[in-house]
Motif scaffolding. Structure first.
Motif, PDB file in Angstrom:
ATOM      1  N   GLY A   1       0.549  -1.122  -0.653  1.00  0.00           N
ATOM      2  CA  GLY A   1      -0.173  -0.014   0.000  1.00  0.00           C
ATOM      3  C   GLY A   1       0.561   1.443   0.073  1.00  0.00           C
ATOM      4  O   GLY A   1       1.967   0.686   0.445  1.00  0.00           O
TER       5      GLY A   1
ATOM      6  N   ASP B   1      -4.765  -2.809  -8.440  1.00  0.00           N
ATOM      7  CA  ASP B   1      -3.200  -3.242  -7.723  1.00  0.00           C
ATOM      8  C   ASP B   1      -4.235  -4.748  -7.479  1.00  0.00           C
ATOM      9  O   ASP B   1      -5.080  -5.541  -6.232  1.00  0.00           O
ATOM     10  CB  ASP B   1      -4.591  -2.810  -5.687  1.00  0.00           C
ATOM     11  CG  ASP B   1      -3.858  -3.761  -4.443  1.00  0.00           C
ATOM     12  OD1 ASP B   1      -2.336  -4.151  -5.444  1.00  0.00           O
ATOM     13  OD2 ASP B   1      -4.221  -3.685  -3.510  1.00  0.00           O
TER      14      ASP B   1
ATOM     15  N   ALA C   1      -2.109   4.817   3.750  1.00  0.00           N
ATOM     16  CA  ALA C   1      -1.278   4.464   4.678  1.00  0.00           C
ATOM     17  C   ALA C   1      -0.411   5.216   4.813  1.00  0.00           C
ATOM     18  O   ALA C   1       0.446   5.186   5.635  1.00  0.00           O
ATOM     19  CB  ALA C   1      -0.851   3.373   3.437  1.00  0.00           C
TER      20      ALA C   1
ATOM     21  N   ASP D   1      -5.012   3.238   7.190  1.00  0.00           N
ATOM     22  CA  ASP D   1      -5.593   3.148   5.689  1.00  0.00           C
ATOM     23  C   ASP D   1      -6.477   2.602   5.728  1.00  0.00           C
ATOM     24  O   ASP D   1      -6.974   1.378   6.138  1.00  0.00           O
ATOM     25  CB  ASP D   1      -4.527   2.179   4.912  1.00  0.00           C
ATOM     26  CG  ASP D   1      -4.917   2.778   3.257  1.00  0.00           C
ATOM     27  OD1 ASP D   1      -5.640   3.032   3.220  1.00  0.00           O
ATOM     28  OD2 ASP D   1      -4.258   2.358   3.090  1.00  0.00           O
ATOM     29  N   HIS D   2      -7.874   2.768   5.015  1.00  0.00           N
ATOM     30  CA  HIS D   2      -9.061   2.069   5.149  1.00  0.00           C
ATOM     31  C   HIS D   2     -10.204   2.224   5.887  1.00  0.00           C
ATOM     32  O   HIS D   2     -10.820   1.396   6.453  1.00  0.00           O
ATOM     33  CB  HIS D   2      -8.911   0.575   4.009  1.00  0.00           C
ATOM     34  CG  HIS D   2      -8.377   0.461   2.741  1.00  0.00           C
ATOM     35  ND1 HIS D   2      -9.315   1.492   1.982  1.00  0.00           N
ATOM     36  CD2 HIS D   2      -7.041   0.656   2.439  1.00  0.00           C
ATOM     37  CE1 HIS D   2      -8.052   1.453   0.106  1.00  0.00           C
ATOM     38  NE2 HIS D   2      -7.075   0.689   1.165  1.00  0.00           N
TER      39      HIS D   2
END
Length: 335
Positions: free
Chosen positions: A49, A140, A248, A271-272
């Protein structure tokens, strides 16, 4: 974190062996992969990431969407749905994932946006549509060896070059560095604007590109305008604000905002990150909120934040962009 990675060092050889053996089985044809007779591009990385895949996918969308029927296919990390989902008006970050929903929000009328953890199935369903896409961009999917893209774009950040790294859990690599040989284009991303030719030459020596590989350097261009769902403002006219990041690596963004002389507080999440009701209550107490575009996709559905939540768009800028564009366009037109 560094201490934990040091303690996990004994696991690294096992991870290396497992991922190396998996790649070997695909390379030797023992494990089967699917190839396609139409243009499939893959944007991915070796690192876990934070390499700038989203702005690169958007760059490709803008490059191709006027001349071709384009679709993006992502895993849809963090979504609450399963299987294949084709972006539609009723979807949001919960059904598509934050990055695919960002693609749909910006380009949904011009392209198709789909998610499916099974990339073979996702490609098959996209091509089975009545108005099927001519070009599919895989987001990705560099380690998704069940699909072999016709053009592989491998991203590595200037601050954490893959050839200086090692595999998880001690390093950040998802697979051994040798996996870079599968790339057709290698992009060194998030470069500082003042990167010199001497520094580029040094990095090229570290990458040691194969005969079939082209290397480019890219940087992030930040918008001078921020947006909410209803208005836009000049970034330098935004009053003291609270920056919210669930990405990230927020360091480049923070550095940029500081160089612009802006006064802000920073609330940093992983992240996320899935924002909770308590997080939203906390944000309600702030006067003005600035988020990344990806985080905005997860936050804009909360009515409590209406009128105070803005996002800052970014774009990828590529050196020798005309050469890069020609490589991509020639691949698409020849296939």
């Amino acid at each position: 974190m560094k201490l934990l990675r040091f303690l996990l060092f004994p696991i690294m050889p096992v991870y290396f062996l497992v991922t190396w053996l998996r790649n070997l089985l695909y390379d030797c044809g023992i494990k089967k992969t699917m190839t396609y007779n139409f243009p499939v591009l893959c944007v991915g990385n070796l690192s876990a990431g934070g390499t700038g895949k989203t702005p690169m996918v958007e760059y490709l969308i803008r490059l191709l969407k006027e001349d071709y029927k384009v679709a993006t296919l992502s895993r849809g990390y963090g979504r609450e749905t399963e299987g294949f989902v084709l972006g539609a008006l009723h979807d949001d970050a919960k059904t598509l994932g934050d990055e695919p929903f960002q693609f749909y929000s910006k380009y949904g009328d011009a392209i198709k946006v789909a998610v499916d953890a099974n990339r073979q199935q996702g490609i098959s369903k996209l091509r089975g549509l009545l108005n099927k896409p001519e070009v599919i961009i895989l987001d990705d999917a560099f380690q998704h060896r069940k699909v072999t893209a016709g053009l592989n774009l491998l991203l590595t950040t200037h601050a954490n070059l893959y050839y200086k790294d090692c595999v998880l859990p001690t390093g950040d690599l998802r697979e051994p560095r040798a996996g870079a040989k599968r790339a057709d284009i290698i992009l060194v991303t998030k470069c500082p604007p003042q990167l010199t030719e001497e520094e580029k030459t040094k990095i090229l020596k570290g990458i040691k590109p194969k005969a079939h590989q082209s290397v480019f350097f890219s940087s992030i261009s930040y918008s001078k305008t921020v947006f909410s769902e209803t208005e836009s403002r000049a970034l330098n006219q935004l009053p003291n604000f609270t920056l919210i990041t669930g990405i990230a690596n927020a360091a480049p963004l923070v550095h940029y905002l500081k160089t612009e002389g802006l006064d802000f507080k920073h609330l940093e999440f992983k992240d996320h990150y899935s924002f909770s009701p308590s997080d939203i209550s906390r944000f309600e107490n702030e006067d003005v909120l600035l988020a990344t575009e990806k985080d905005f996709m997860r936050l804009k559905s909360f009515s409590e934040l209406k009128g105070k939540l803005f996002y800052l768009p970014i774009e990828a800028q590529i050196d020798r962009h005309e050469t890069f564009n020609r490589l991509v366009i020639d691949f698409v037109s020849n296939n």
